[in-house]
Design a protein around this motif. Structure first.
Motif, PDB file in Angstrom:
ATOM      1  N   LYS A   6       5.763 -15.677   4.745  1.00 42.60           N
ATOM      2  CA  LYS A   6       4.842 -14.650   5.223  1.00 42.60           C
ATOM      3  C   LYS A   6       5.589 -13.374   5.561  1.00 42.60           C
ATOM      4  N   GLN A   7       6.766 -13.516   6.181  1.00 43.27           N
ATOM      5  CA  GLN A   7       7.553 -12.344   6.532  1.00 43.27           C
ATOM      6  C   GLN A   7       7.985 -11.598   5.281  1.00 43.27           C
ATOM      7  N   ASN A   8       8.414 -12.331   4.267  1.00 45.31           N
ATOM      8  CA  ASN A   8       8.816 -11.691   3.020  1.00 45.31           C
ATOM      9  C   ASN A   8       7.635 -10.977   2.370  1.00 45.31           C
ATOM     10  N   GLU A   9       6.466 -11.628   2.399  1.00 42.08           N
ATOM     11  CA  GLU A   9       5.271 -11.032   1.820  1.00 42.08           C
ATOM     12  C   GLU A   9       4.910  -9.741   2.548  1.00 42.08           C
ATOM     13  N   ASN A  10       4.975  -9.769   3.878  1.00 41.65           N
ATOM     14  CA  ASN A  10       4.643  -8.597   4.674  1.00 41.65           C
ATOM     15  C   ASN A  10       5.613  -7.442   4.440  1.00 41.65           C
ATOM     16  N   PRO A  14       1.963  -2.193   3.088  1.00 44.41           N
ATOM     17  CA  PRO A  14       1.890  -1.029   3.980  1.00 44.41           C
ATOM     18  C   PRO A  14       1.818  -1.488   5.432  1.00 44.41           C
ATOM     19  N   LEU A  15       2.271  -0.651   6.348  1.00 45.95           N
ATOM     20  CA  LEU A  15       2.331  -1.014   7.762  1.00 45.95           C
ATOM     21  C   LEU A  15       0.970  -1.438   8.294  1.00 45.95           C
ATOM     22  N   ARG A  16      -0.094  -0.720   7.904  1.00 46.16           N
ATOM     23  CA  ARG A  16      -1.427  -1.054   8.421  1.00 46.16           C
ATOM     24  C   ARG A  16      -1.835  -2.477   8.028  1.00 46.16           C
ATOM     25  N   ASP A  17      -1.409  -2.918   6.824  1.00 46.02           N
ATOM     26  CA  ASP A  17      -1.748  -4.269   6.376  1.00 46.02           C
ATOM     27  C   ASP A  17      -0.918  -5.320   7.107  1.00 46.02           C
ATOM     28  N   VAL A  18       0.330  -4.984   7.417  1.00 47.30           N
ATOM     29  CA  VAL A  18       1.181  -5.901   8.186  1.00 47.30           C
ATOM     30  C   VAL A  18       0.576  -6.115   9.565  1.00 47.30           C
ATOM     31  N   VAL A  19       0.134  -5.016  10.198  1.00 45.27           N
ATOM     32  CA  VAL A  19      -0.483  -5.104  11.529  1.00 45.27           C
ATOM     33  C   VAL A  19      -1.768  -5.913  11.458  1.00 45.27           C
ATOM     34  N   PHE A  20      -2.574  -5.658  10.434  1.00 44.86           N
ATOM     35  CA  PHE A  20      -3.831  -6.387  10.251  1.00 44.86           C
ATOM     36  C   PHE A  20      -3.574  -7.877  10.099  1.00 44.86           C
ATOM     37  N   ASN A  21      -2.631  -8.240   9.231  1.00 44.36           N
ATOM     38  CA  ASN A  21      -2.317  -9.653   9.004  1.00 44.36           C
ATOM     39  C   ASN A  21      -1.806 -10.329  10.279  1.00 44.36           C
ATOM     40  N   THR A  22      -0.988  -9.591  11.032  1.00 44.65           N
ATOM     41  CA  THR A  22      -0.420 -10.136  12.266  1.00 44.65           C
ATOM     42  C   THR A  22      -1.509 -10.406  13.298  1.00 44.65           C
ATOM     43  N   LEU A  23      -2.411  -9.445  13.491  1.00 47.87           N
ATOM     44  CA  LEU A  23      -3.483  -9.610  14.469  1.00 47.87           C
ATOM     45  C   LEU A  23      -4.468 -10.693  14.027  1.00 47.87           C
ATOM     46  N   ARG A  24      -4.790 -10.717  12.746  1.00 49.91           N
ATOM     47  CA  ARG A  24      -5.719 -11.727  12.247  1.00 49.91           C
ATOM     48  C   ARG A  24      -5.149 -13.124  12.443  1.00 49.91           C
ATOM     49  N   GLN A  25      -3.875 -13.299  12.128  1.00 47.53           N
ATOM     50  CA  GLN A  25      -3.244 -14.603  12.310  1.00 47.53           C
ATOM     51  C   GLN A  25      -3.263 -15.017  13.782  1.00 47.53           C
ATOM     52  N   SER A  26      -3.031 -14.061  14.676  1.00 42.32           N
ATOM     53  CA  SER A  26      -3.032 -14.354  16.109  1.00 42.32           C
ATOM     54  C   SER A  26      -4.413 -14.790  16.581  1.00 42.32           C
ATOM     55  N   ILE A  27      -5.462 -14.203  15.992  1.00 42.93           N
ATOM     56  CA  ILE A  27      -6.833 -14.592  16.356  1.00 42.93           C
ATOM     57  C   ILE A  27      -7.158 -15.968  15.793  1.00 42.93           C
ATOM     58  N   SER A  50       2.692   2.705  16.006  1.00 44.35           N
ATOM     59  CA  SER A  50       1.813   3.672  16.656  1.00 44.35           C
ATOM     60  C   SER A  50       0.418   3.076  16.808  1.00 44.35           C
ATOM     61  N   ARG A  51      -0.466   3.806  17.484  1.00 43.01           N
ATOM     62  CA  ARG A  51      -1.815   3.294  17.702  1.00 43.01           C
ATOM     63  C   ARG A  51      -2.683   3.377  16.441  1.00 43.01           C
ATOM     64  N   THR A  52      -2.299   4.225  15.482  1.00 45.94           N
ATOM     65  CA  THR A  52      -3.130   4.413  14.285  1.00 45.94           C
ATOM     66  C   THR A  52      -3.300   3.132  13.478  1.00 45.94           C
ATOM     67  N   PRO A  53      -2.216   2.416  13.092  1.00 41.01           N
ATOM     68  CA  PRO A  53      -2.425   1.172  12.337  1.00 41.01           C
ATOM     69  C   PRO A  53      -3.129   0.089  13.164  1.00 41.01           C
ATOM     70  N   ILE A  54      -2.968   0.127  14.481  1.00 42.86           N
ATOM     71  CA  ILE A  54      -3.683  -0.808  15.342  1.00 42.86           C
ATOM     72  C   ILE A  54      -5.183  -0.546  15.247  1.00 42.86           C
ATOM     73  N   ARG A  55      -5.552   0.721  15.340  1.00 42.84           N
ATOM     74  CA  ARG A  55      -6.966   1.116  15.275  1.00 42.84           C
ATOM     75  C   ARG A  55      -7.566   0.726  13.922  1.00 42.84           C
ATOM     76  N   GLU A  56      -6.817   0.957  12.839  1.00 42.44           N
ATOM     77  CA  GLU A  56      -7.303   0.617  11.500  1.00 42.44           C
ATOM     78  C   GLU A  56      -7.471  -0.898  11.352  1.00 42.44           C
ATOM     79  N   ALA A  57      -6.525  -1.652  11.895  1.00 41.80           N
ATOM     80  CA  ALA A  57      -6.595  -3.114  11.807  1.00 41.80           C
ATOM     81  C   ALA A  57      -7.794  -3.644  12.579  1.00 41.80           C
ATOM     82  N   ILE A  58      -8.059  -3.072  13.742  1.00 42.02           N
ATOM     83  CA  ILE A  58      -9.198  -3.513  14.554  1.00 42.02           C
ATOM     84  C   ILE A  58     -10.499  -3.260  13.819  1.00 42.02           C
ATOM     85  N   ARG A  59     -10.601  -2.140  13.140  1.00 36.74           N
ATOM     86  CA  ARG A  59     -11.826  -1.845  12.370  1.00 36.74           C
ATOM     87  C   ARG A  59     -12.028  -2.884  11.270  1.00 36.74           C
ATOM     88  N   LYS A  60     -10.956  -3.251  10.571  1.00 37.30           N
ATOM     89  CA  LYS A  60     -11.068  -4.250   9.502  1.00 37.30           C
ATOM     90  C   LYS A  60     -11.420  -5.625  10.067  1.00 37.30           C
TER      91      LYS A  60
END
Length: 226
Positions: A6-10, A14-27, A50-60
């Motif tokens: 998973k780490q290699n894949e990430n 893009p950073l926003r997708d890494v953040v999204f995958n990380t948060l989704r996995q945690s949920i 930064s807060r920008t990729p966090i905000r984008e991940a939360i929307r997704k």
């Protein structure tokens, strides 16, 4: 896929997708619990972004039904509710029955062998006491059936429910008293597909879904009483 994979894949995302995958996995794994607030500043500091990729991940995540926006509170991990559970499983029940019926007609000898191995792997994993491993083994069993249906549209439709289904599945398999029943249900589904018995296969997987629904609703009710 293991954590290293998973780490290699990430690393290539893009950073926003890494953040999204990380948060989704945690949920999905329960690290972020239902009802827990998702504070952008806290998550940004924790993940070193930064807060920008966090905000984008939360929307997704909201679009996937894993996050809920609460007025004057912000984002929080979506609750596992009886209503949402019923709605998701009503659809999944019908789609899974169709997948089994199609698999009875279309499964190859190679995939039938894989399905048998998935049954055996699931049974072996239940002895390890790791709910996430059990949930993943259950997903693998159902994925073989879905692929064997040979219907790309059906695969896509069930995929739309996969993230929410994983949360319910994980809740179900946290209770080890369900394992013996799950093993028997998997075996009945496999045998029906092996015998190309569409009716028994569809009925078996409907019972499988119904039992999951009853068990998780019981768990939700018990939490409300606490």
């Amino acid at each position: 896929m293991n954590e290293f994979g998973k780490q290699n894949e990430n690393a290539y995302l893009p950073l926003r997708d890494v953040v999204f995958n990380t948060l989704r996995q945690s949920i999905l794994t329960g690290e972020l619990e239902p009802g827990e607030r998702l504070m952008e500043i806290h998550l940004a500091d924790k993940l070193g972004v930064s807060r920008t990729p966090i905000r984008e991940a939360i929307r997704k995540l909201e679009l996937e039904g894993l996050v809920t926006m609460i007025p004057r509170r912000g984002a929080e991990v979506a609750q596992i509710t009886e209503k949402n559970l019923r709605e998701v499983l009503e659809v999944r029940r019908a789609l899974d029955a169709l997948a089994v019926e199609l698999a009875c007609d279309r499964i190859t000898g190679k995939d039938l062998q894989r399905l048998k191995q998935a049954c055996e792997h699931f049974e072996a994993v239940t002895k390890k006491g790791d709910a996430n491993q059990v949930a993943r083994a259950d997903v693998a069993f159902h994925d073989i059936i879905l692929a064997a249906s040979g219907n790309d549209k059906l695969v896509q439709m069930i995929g739309n429910f996969s993230q929410q289904m994983y949360r319910y599945r994980l809740e179900y398999v946290k209770d080890e008293s369900n394992y013996e029943q799950l093993i028997a249900e998997h075996r009945r589904i496999y045998e029906a597909i092996r015998d190309k018995d569409r009716e028994n296969g569809a009925n078996a997987i409907k019972v499988h879904i119904d039992n999951q629904e009853k068990a998780v609703i019981r768990m939700i009710s018990e939490r409300k009483r606490k």
